[in-house]
Enzyme design. Sequence first.
Site, PDB file in Angstrom:
ATOM      1  N   CYS A 118       0.639  -1.064   0.037  1.00 48.91           N
ATOM      2  CA  CYS A 118       0.124  -0.017  -0.184  1.00 48.91           C
ATOM      3  C   CYS A 118       0.848   1.183  -0.073  1.00 48.91           C
ATOM      4  O   CYS A 118       0.296   2.289  -0.307  1.00 48.91           O
ATOM      5  CB  CYS A 118      -0.868   0.112   1.173  1.00 48.91           C
ATOM      6  SG  CYS A 118      -2.110  -1.528   1.239  1.00 48.91           S
ATOM      7  N   HIS A 175      -3.500   7.106   3.543  1.00 47.64           N
ATOM      8  CA  HIS A 175      -3.821   5.786   2.603  1.00 47.64           C
ATOM      9  C   HIS A 175      -5.339   5.353   2.870  1.00 47.64           C
ATOM     10  O   HIS A 175      -5.652   5.427   4.155  1.00 47.64           O
ATOM     11  CB  HIS A 175      -2.919   4.727   3.165  1.00 47.64           C
ATOM     12  CG  HIS A 175      -3.296   3.421   2.657  1.00 47.64           C
ATOM     13  ND1 HIS A 175      -3.574   3.104   1.266  1.00 47.64           N
ATOM     14  CD2 HIS A 175      -3.488   2.111   3.330  1.00 47.64           C
ATOM     15  CE1 HIS A 175      -3.970   1.880   1.168  1.00 47.64           C
ATOM     16  NE2 HIS A 175      -3.786   1.229   2.500  1.00 47.64           N
ATOM     17  N   ASN A 189      -9.916  -0.296   0.284  1.00 44.24           N
ATOM     18  CA  ASN A 189      -8.545  -0.119   0.213  1.00 44.24           C
ATOM     19  C   ASN A 189      -8.234  -0.657  -1.107  1.00 44.24           C
ATOM     20  O   ASN A 189      -7.953  -1.996  -1.773  1.00 44.24           O
ATOM     21  CB  ASN A 189      -7.978  -1.148   1.286  1.00 44.24           C
ATOM     22  CG  ASN A 189      -6.390  -1.216   1.423  1.00 44.24           C
ATOM     23  OD1 ASN A 189      -5.775  -0.637   0.573  1.00 44.24           O
ATOM     24  ND2 ASN A 189      -5.906  -1.613   2.288  1.00 44.24           N
TER      25      ASN A 189
HETATM   26  N1  ACO Z   1     -18.335  -9.032   9.299  1.00 43.03           N
HETATM   27  C1  ACO Z   1     -18.801  -9.302  10.431  1.00 43.03           C
HETATM   28  N2  ACO Z   1     -17.786  -9.575  11.433  1.00 43.03           N
HETATM   29  C2  ACO Z   1     -16.688  -9.492  11.103  1.00 43.03           C
HETATM   30  C3  ACO Z   1     -16.033  -9.295   9.852  1.00 43.03           C
HETATM   31  C4  ACO Z   1     -17.003  -8.802   8.751  1.00 43.03           C
HETATM   32  N3  ACO Z   1     -16.660  -8.517   7.731  1.00 43.03           N
HETATM   33  N4  ACO Z   1     -14.786  -9.388   9.962  1.00 43.03           N
HETATM   34  C5  ACO Z   1     -14.517  -9.656  11.219  1.00 43.03           C
HETATM   35  N5  ACO Z   1     -15.527  -9.921  11.932  1.00 43.03           N
HETATM   36  C6  ACO Z   1     -15.547 -10.340  13.201  1.00 43.03           C
HETATM   37  C7  ACO Z   1     -14.330 -11.031  13.924  1.00 43.03           C
HETATM   38  O1  ACO Z   1     -14.481 -12.486  13.539  1.00 43.03           O
HETATM   39  C8  ACO Z   1     -14.436 -10.913  15.317  1.00 43.03           C
HETATM   40  O2  ACO Z   1     -15.188 -11.755  15.652  1.00 43.03           O
HETATM   41  P1  ACO Z   1     -15.013 -12.648  17.227  1.00 43.03           P
HETATM   42  O3  ACO Z   1     -14.987 -11.237  18.045  1.00 43.03           O
HETATM   43  O4  ACO Z   1     -16.428 -13.233  17.396  1.00 43.03           O
HETATM   44  O5  ACO Z   1     -13.522 -13.061  16.903  1.00 43.03           O
HETATM   45  C9  ACO Z   1     -15.050  -9.476  15.495  1.00 43.03           C
HETATM   46  O6  ACO Z   1     -15.614  -9.062  14.197  1.00 43.03           O
HETATM   47  C10 ACO Z   1     -14.124  -8.323  15.798  1.00 43.03           C
HETATM   48  O7  ACO Z   1     -12.817  -8.484  14.695  1.00 43.03           O
HETATM   49  P2  ACO Z   1     -11.674  -7.594  14.909  1.00 43.03           P
HETATM   50  O8  ACO Z   1     -10.420  -7.943  14.067  1.00 43.03           O
HETATM   51  O9  ACO Z   1     -11.522  -7.043  16.652  1.00 43.03           O
HETATM   52  O10 ACO Z   1     -12.214  -6.292  14.373  1.00 43.03           O
HETATM   53  P3  ACO Z   1     -11.408  -4.766  14.241  1.00 43.03           P
HETATM   54  O11 ACO Z   1     -12.403  -3.912  14.826  1.00 43.03           O
HETATM   55  O12 ACO Z   1     -10.300  -4.676  14.512  1.00 43.03           O
HETATM   56  O13 ACO Z   1     -11.805  -4.692  12.541  1.00 43.03           O
HETATM   57  C11 ACO Z   1     -10.548  -4.690  10.668  1.00 43.03           C
HETATM   58  C12 ACO Z   1     -11.336  -5.403  11.703  1.00 43.03           C
HETATM   59  C13 ACO Z   1     -11.382  -3.716   9.813  1.00 43.03           C
HETATM   60  C14 ACO Z   1      -9.801  -5.599   9.911  1.00 43.03           C
HETATM   61  C15 ACO Z   1      -9.533  -3.790  11.088  1.00 43.03           C
HETATM   62  O14 ACO Z   1      -8.629  -4.397  11.986  1.00 43.03           O
HETATM   63  C16 ACO Z   1      -8.470  -3.132  10.039  1.00 43.03           C
HETATM   64  O15 ACO Z   1      -8.775  -2.305   9.267  1.00 43.03           O
HETATM   65  N6  ACO Z   1      -7.276  -3.377  10.082  1.00 43.03           N
HETATM   66  C17 ACO Z   1      -6.481  -2.739   9.258  1.00 43.03           C
HETATM   67  C18 ACO Z   1      -6.500  -3.248   7.971  1.00 43.03           C
HETATM   68  C19 ACO Z   1      -5.514  -2.439   7.049  1.00 43.03           C
HETATM   69  O16 ACO Z   1      -5.306  -1.198   7.246  1.00 43.03           O
HETATM   70  N7  ACO Z   1      -4.688  -3.077   6.087  1.00 43.03           N
HETATM   71  C20 ACO Z   1      -3.998  -2.108   5.427  1.00 43.03           C
HETATM   72  C21 ACO Z   1      -2.906  -2.635   4.802  1.00 43.03           C
HETATM   73  S1  ACO Z   1      -3.313  -3.699   3.530  1.00 43.03           S
HETATM   74  C22 ACO Z   1      -2.178  -3.917   2.398  1.00 43.03           C
HETATM   75  O17 ACO Z   1      -1.211  -3.577   2.673  1.00 43.03           O
HETATM   76  C23 ACO Z   1      -2.490  -4.915   1.202  1.00 43.03           C
END
Ligand code: ACO
Length: 345
Positions: free
Chosen positions: A132, A272, A302
């Site tokens: 990214c 980003h 993203n």
């Molecule tokens: N729909 C419903 N529930 C979901 C989903 C979904 N799409 N995805 C995950 N959950 C659930 C999980 O299973 C978890 O359930 P559990 O508590 O029963 O285990 C719960 O939601 C919470 O999961 P978290 O991982 O704590 O959720 P979080 O608030 O951290 O959000 C997210 C997840 C959106 C992925 C976030 O962590 C994020 O944006 N991370 C960064 C991603 C990023 O920036 N990537 C950039 C680089 S990409 C690149 O370089 C190619």
Amino acid sequence: MSPASRKPLHNPRARHGYQGRACSILAVGSYVPARVLTNADLEKMVATSDEWIRTRTGIRERRLAAPDEATSDLAAHAARKALANAGLAPEAVDLIITATVTPDMPFPSTACLVQEKIGARRAAAFDVEAACSGFIYGLEIGQQFVMSRTCETVLVIGAEKLSSIVDWTDRNTCVLFGDGAGAAVLQHRPGAHGLLTTCLGADGGKGHVLCVPGGGSRLPSSVETVHRRQHFIRMDGRETFKNAVQAMYAAAREALDRCQLDIARIACIIPHQANRRIIDAVAERLGARPEQLFVNVDRYGNTSAASVAIALDEAVSSGRVQRGDLILLVVFGAGFTWGAAIIEW
Ligand code: ACO
């Protein structure tokens, strides 16, 4: 020109004795494929909801390339638009740098495929892989060629068909990503500062947190790797989130400090576009006002290396950014990699 950017600018390169020419972004262009995948569409594919995706990420929809559209096709569309906006023919381009994690194939490079597609016969061409962060890495490399007078005109492209490496059965990742491309034409512009500074960084120790494990020389493609779904994106979301906020803040802070700029002087912050919550957390730490931010993650998700390139083009073409404005780009991606750039538009 916004009032904030009228004061004389500190040139951090001059501090290091650099007396040579600066590099400007002459024009930008972008392209997103026509197909829209909404959160409601995703509700029919995995156990998720529009409400979960919107509140956790800020994403409402993303674009998907057609099956016969590859990354080089998206890149070529964006490149043609950027060159048209610059008023330049493809033959004027000396170098094409394409940042991508989704090349059409392992080789030849996507940049070479773009060179052929747009007819940039004189151009050298190679790819950059910084996930990214790739577009800012590409800008820095491109500007070195311009500043050293090795090239007059450099085309930097960020392009991705992430839908080709997304596991559409994994709700943790499939809701986050989209396809698209953005391009910038770099040249020296007499009397303009252009790219004031670029701060790049990486932490290879965290490579495993966000990766595609299969399909390379470590785990060559085989029936087993396909069966284990190792050709798709794997990500520890929480770890990525935490590192993204810290690294983006630190890179932006360093870029501002190098230019002796207060955040209030930045007319437009283009982070980003991975997650609205990451963007807001970085902005809050920087002491930025919400109206300084440019955000389009709601429409595209993203798009990795294409993310800030598309956003920059939209900020320019919508009039959100005017010539003379100061822009802060700040990125984070797999590797981990990160970077920030300050541009006098
Ligand atoms: N729909 C419903 N529930 C979901 C989903 C979904 N799409 N995805 C995950 N959950 C659930 C999980 O299973 C978890 O359930 P559990 O508590 O029963 O285990 C719960 O939601 C919470 O999961 P978290 O991982 O704590 O959720 P979080 O608030 O951290 O959000 C997210 C997840 C959106 C992925 C976030 O962590 C994020 O944006 N991370 C960064 C991603 C990023 O920036 N990537 C950039 C680089 S990409 C690149 O370089 C190619």
